[in-house]
Design a protein around this motif. Sequence first.
Motif, PDB file in Angstrom:
ATOM      1  N   PHE A 148       0.864  -1.190   0.000  1.00 35.27           N
ATOM      2  CA  PHE A 148       0.000   0.000   0.000  1.00 35.27           C
ATOM      3  C   PHE A 148       0.894   1.231   0.000  1.00 35.27           C
ATOM      4  CE2 PHE A 148      -2.878   3.197   1.774  1.00 35.27           C
ATOM      5  CZ  PHE A 148      -4.041   2.921   1.075  1.00 35.27           C
ATOM      6  N   LEU A 149       1.126   1.779  -1.187  1.00 32.57           N
ATOM      7  CA  LEU A 149       2.114   2.849  -1.300  1.00 32.57           C
ATOM      8  C   LEU A 149       1.609   4.143  -0.681  1.00 32.57           C
ATOM      9  CD1 LEU A 149       3.486   2.180  -4.861  1.00 32.57           C
ATOM     10  CD2 LEU A 149       4.197   1.248  -2.673  1.00 32.57           C
ATOM     11  N   GLU A 150       2.535   4.822  -0.037  1.00 36.07           N
ATOM     12  CA  GLU A 150       2.153   6.046   0.652  1.00 36.07           C
ATOM     13  C   GLU A 150       2.253   7.245  -0.278  1.00 36.07           C
ATOM     14  OE1 GLU A 150       3.542   6.446   4.656  1.00 36.07           O
ATOM     15  OE2 GLU A 150       3.753   8.622   4.455  1.00 36.07           O
ATOM     16  N   THR A 187     -10.575  -0.948   1.170  1.00 37.88           N
ATOM     17  CA  THR A 187     -10.536  -2.373   1.503  1.00 37.88           C
ATOM     18  C   THR A 187      -9.092  -2.837   1.714  1.00 37.88           C
ATOM     19  OG1 THR A 187     -12.584  -2.765   0.314  1.00 37.88           O
ATOM     20  CG2 THR A 187     -11.168  -4.667   0.664  1.00 37.88           C
ATOM     21  N   HIS A 188      -8.233  -2.392   0.833  1.00 33.83           N
ATOM     22  CA  HIS A 188      -6.813  -2.767   0.945  1.00 33.83           C
ATOM     23  C   HIS A 188      -6.240  -2.338   2.302  1.00 33.83           C
ATOM     24  CE1 HIS A 188      -2.666  -3.040  -1.211  1.00 33.83           C
ATOM     25  NE2 HIS A 188      -2.504  -3.085   0.100  1.00 33.83           N
ATOM     26  N   LEU A 189      -6.469  -1.088   2.653  1.00 33.68           N
ATOM     27  CA  LEU A 189      -5.921  -0.573   3.910  1.00 33.68           C
ATOM     28  C   LEU A 189      -6.510  -1.300   5.124  1.00 33.68           C
ATOM     29  CD1 LEU A 189      -4.072   1.425   5.289  1.00 33.68           C
ATOM     30  CD2 LEU A 189      -5.842   3.172   5.083  1.00 33.68           C
ATOM     31  N   ASN A 340      -9.335   6.568  -9.798  1.00 30.50           N
ATOM     32  CA  ASN A 340      -9.682   5.269  -9.258  1.00 30.50           C
ATOM     33  C   ASN A 340      -8.498   4.320  -9.441  1.00 30.50           C
ATOM     34  OD1 ASN A 340     -10.676   2.586  -9.097  1.00 30.50           O
ATOM     35  ND2 ASN A 340     -12.747   3.308  -9.527  1.00 30.50           N
ATOM     36  N   ILE A 341      -7.934   3.880  -8.329  1.00 35.55           N
ATOM     37  CA  ILE A 341      -6.736   3.041  -8.408  1.00 35.55           C
ATOM     38  C   ILE A 341      -7.079   1.657  -8.956  1.00 35.55           C
ATOM     39  CG2 ILE A 341      -4.821   2.040  -7.084  1.00 35.55           C
ATOM     40  CD1 ILE A 341      -5.109   4.461  -5.196  1.00 35.55           C
ATOM     41  N   ARG A 342      -8.295   1.218  -8.678  1.00 33.08           N
ATOM     42  CA  ARG A 342      -8.687  -0.077  -9.220  1.00 33.08           C
ATOM     43  C   ARG A 342      -8.694  -0.026 -10.744  1.00 33.08           C
ATOM     44  NH1 ARG A 342     -13.615  -0.957  -6.976  1.00 33.08           N
ATOM     45  NH2 ARG A 342     -12.604  -1.538  -5.048  1.00 33.08           N
TER      46      ARG A 342
HETATM   47  P1  ADP Z   1     -11.935   0.574  -2.267  1.00 33.70           P
HETATM   48  O1  ADP Z   1     -12.180  -0.465  -1.218  1.00 33.70           O
HETATM   49  O2  ADP Z   1     -11.698   1.940  -1.700  1.00 33.70           O
HETATM   50  O3  ADP Z   1     -12.966   0.607  -3.336  1.00 33.70           O
HETATM   51  P2  ADP Z   1      -9.669  -1.111  -2.867  1.00 33.70           P
HETATM   52  O4  ADP Z   1      -9.076  -1.207  -1.517  1.00 33.70           O
HETATM   53  O5  ADP Z   1     -10.421  -2.271  -3.360  1.00 33.70           O
HETATM   54  O6  ADP Z   1     -10.568   0.200  -2.982  1.00 33.70           O
HETATM   55  O7  ADP Z   1      -8.495  -0.727  -3.876  1.00 33.70           O
HETATM   56  C1  ADP Z   1      -8.597  -0.893  -5.270  1.00 33.70           C
HETATM   57  C2  ADP Z   1      -7.289  -1.407  -5.825  1.00 33.70           C
HETATM   58  O8  ADP Z   1      -6.302  -0.397  -5.738  1.00 33.70           O
HETATM   59  C3  ADP Z   1      -6.758  -2.589  -5.031  1.00 33.70           C
HETATM   60  O9  ADP Z   1      -6.267  -3.557  -5.919  1.00 33.70           O
HETATM   61  C4  ADP Z   1      -5.642  -2.023  -4.188  1.00 33.70           C
HETATM   62  O10 ADP Z   1      -4.610  -2.960  -3.992  1.00 33.70           O
HETATM   63  C5  ADP Z   1      -5.152  -0.865  -5.045  1.00 33.70           C
HETATM   64  N1  ADP Z   1      -4.642   0.240  -4.227  1.00 33.70           N
HETATM   65  C6  ADP Z   1      -5.357   1.180  -3.589  1.00 33.70           C
HETATM   66  N2  ADP Z   1      -4.583   2.052  -2.941  1.00 33.70           N
HETATM   67  C7  ADP Z   1      -3.305   1.648  -3.167  1.00 33.70           C
HETATM   68  C8  ADP Z   1      -2.018   2.144  -2.767  1.00 33.70           C
HETATM   69  N3  ADP Z   1      -1.903   3.236  -1.989  1.00 33.70           N
HETATM   70  N4  ADP Z   1      -0.942   1.464  -3.188  1.00 33.70           N
HETATM   71  C9  ADP Z   1      -1.068   0.387  -3.969  1.00 33.70           C
HETATM   72  N5  ADP Z   1      -2.234  -0.131  -4.385  1.00 33.70           N
HETATM   73  C10 ADP Z   1      -3.354   0.489  -3.996  1.00 33.70           C
END
Ligand code: ADP
Length: 475
Positions: A148-150, A187-189, A340-342
Amino acid sequence: MTITAESVWVKCLSFIQDNVTSQAYKTWFEPIKAIKLTDNALSIQVPSKFFYEWLEEHYVNLLKVSLTKELGEKAKLVYIIKMENGTTSKQPYTEKIPSSHRGNISEQEVETPIKHKSPELKNPFIIPGIRNVKIDSQLNPNYSFENFLEGDSNRLARNAGIAVSNKPGGTSFNPLLIFGGVGLGKTHLAHAIGVEVKEKFPEKTVLYISAEKFTQQYIESVKKNNRNDFIHFYQIIDVLIVDDIQLLSGKAGTQDVFFHIFNHLHQNGKQVILTSDKAPVDMQDIEQRLLSRFKWGLSAELQQPDFETRISIIKNKLYRDGVDMPEDIIEYLANNVKTNIRELEGAIISLIAHSSFNKKDITIDLAKKIVENYVKNTKKEISIDYIQKVVSDYFQMDVETLQSKTRKRHIVQARQLAMFFAKKLTKASLASIGSQIGKRDHATVLHACKTVNNLSSTDKQFKKFVEDLNKKLTN
Ligand code: ADP
Ligand code: MG
């Protein structure tokens, strides 16, 4: 005075009461009924198998001591589990299980084989096993802090998460509420905190559950008439993570039961972690008493990652997948998938898949096609494509003409303006801009920027072009 099961148990209870918290006493001992006393064996009835396992795990010594005091060294304890699903018969099924603890109390032969099917486990996360209650945490080990990159967008939430995992229940971040838009890492965090707690404190019981599943379980427990087991189960968790609590909105029953679980955990110094797609103030149809509790700890927002963070997330993903990708394509992705990181990850995966299935290099054109499929709302953001479109429209030509190799003056100027605005309005590098606007090199882009600057200070007509376009692009 005759000794009865009841009278023995009353004495045991008064000893137990002095030795456990009043909460534990209420939860685990008040519901027990003394049923029978034969020789030195006291039979007690407990509400569920889970209850029995819990007593064995946590209070067997206390039970042993109290019972020995009353009945002497040969004291024995027999549990009778009250069955709750009496669909075929009105009278409650019972099942006898001798205490599994080694010692005076429990060294008793196994009673007649159990005739009835063993009671259904009340919670799907309990791994069957009599001696130890083990709860499957439902955590995904890939969702770690390391992955989980900062960045500025998540620094507060990430660091609060780390603090919580170093000292679950022992910080003022209780509950820790992580909120933010879709695909930003909630969710990831949340998992990362759980994973880290498990790593540091293996003996702690951690449970990750989505609010949706929690609701389903609750409804199921009401149907099966074992709501109390449901509550008890959640009350024994040390670190409870509930994802997407906005889904509890409008569900009064589930909110009520969650309220009680929350209070119990909080009062007992257990950690609660919640995620939501909205800030507490914006949550609708969530009871006020619950909302106010969400605010007791820390609400930390996950925001949209900035350009640098997007770049590091992409690079980290590529590195983990062992894939090389040209720098200008990485930049293109970071510039065009922002919210959106996803989706960003989806675009990378799709790009890698396309190129490997078709045995083609990863090119900027392929990247564009894929981004178009992935990103729904790019219109409002300034992309290089958008700039080319606006500039071409303004000069009444099509984008292909703007990108063509022709040296016609008005076309060259349009192309140079597109490059100039791309440099001005996006974070793309000169090389990346060049490759997207007619496959030119970075020197051409640099030259274009200089030319536009020069011309706009010497040529009135040209200056107007720049002003008009600037208005169109930034409005
Ligand atoms: P949300 O629950 O907020 O909808 P998710 O936790 O499912 O989002 O994150 C979506 C994707 O983005 C996941 O695959 C997650 O690993 C990735 N992701 C989110 N934030 C980061 C981060 N800071 N560093 C690396 N990957 C991240
Ligand atoms: Mg999520």
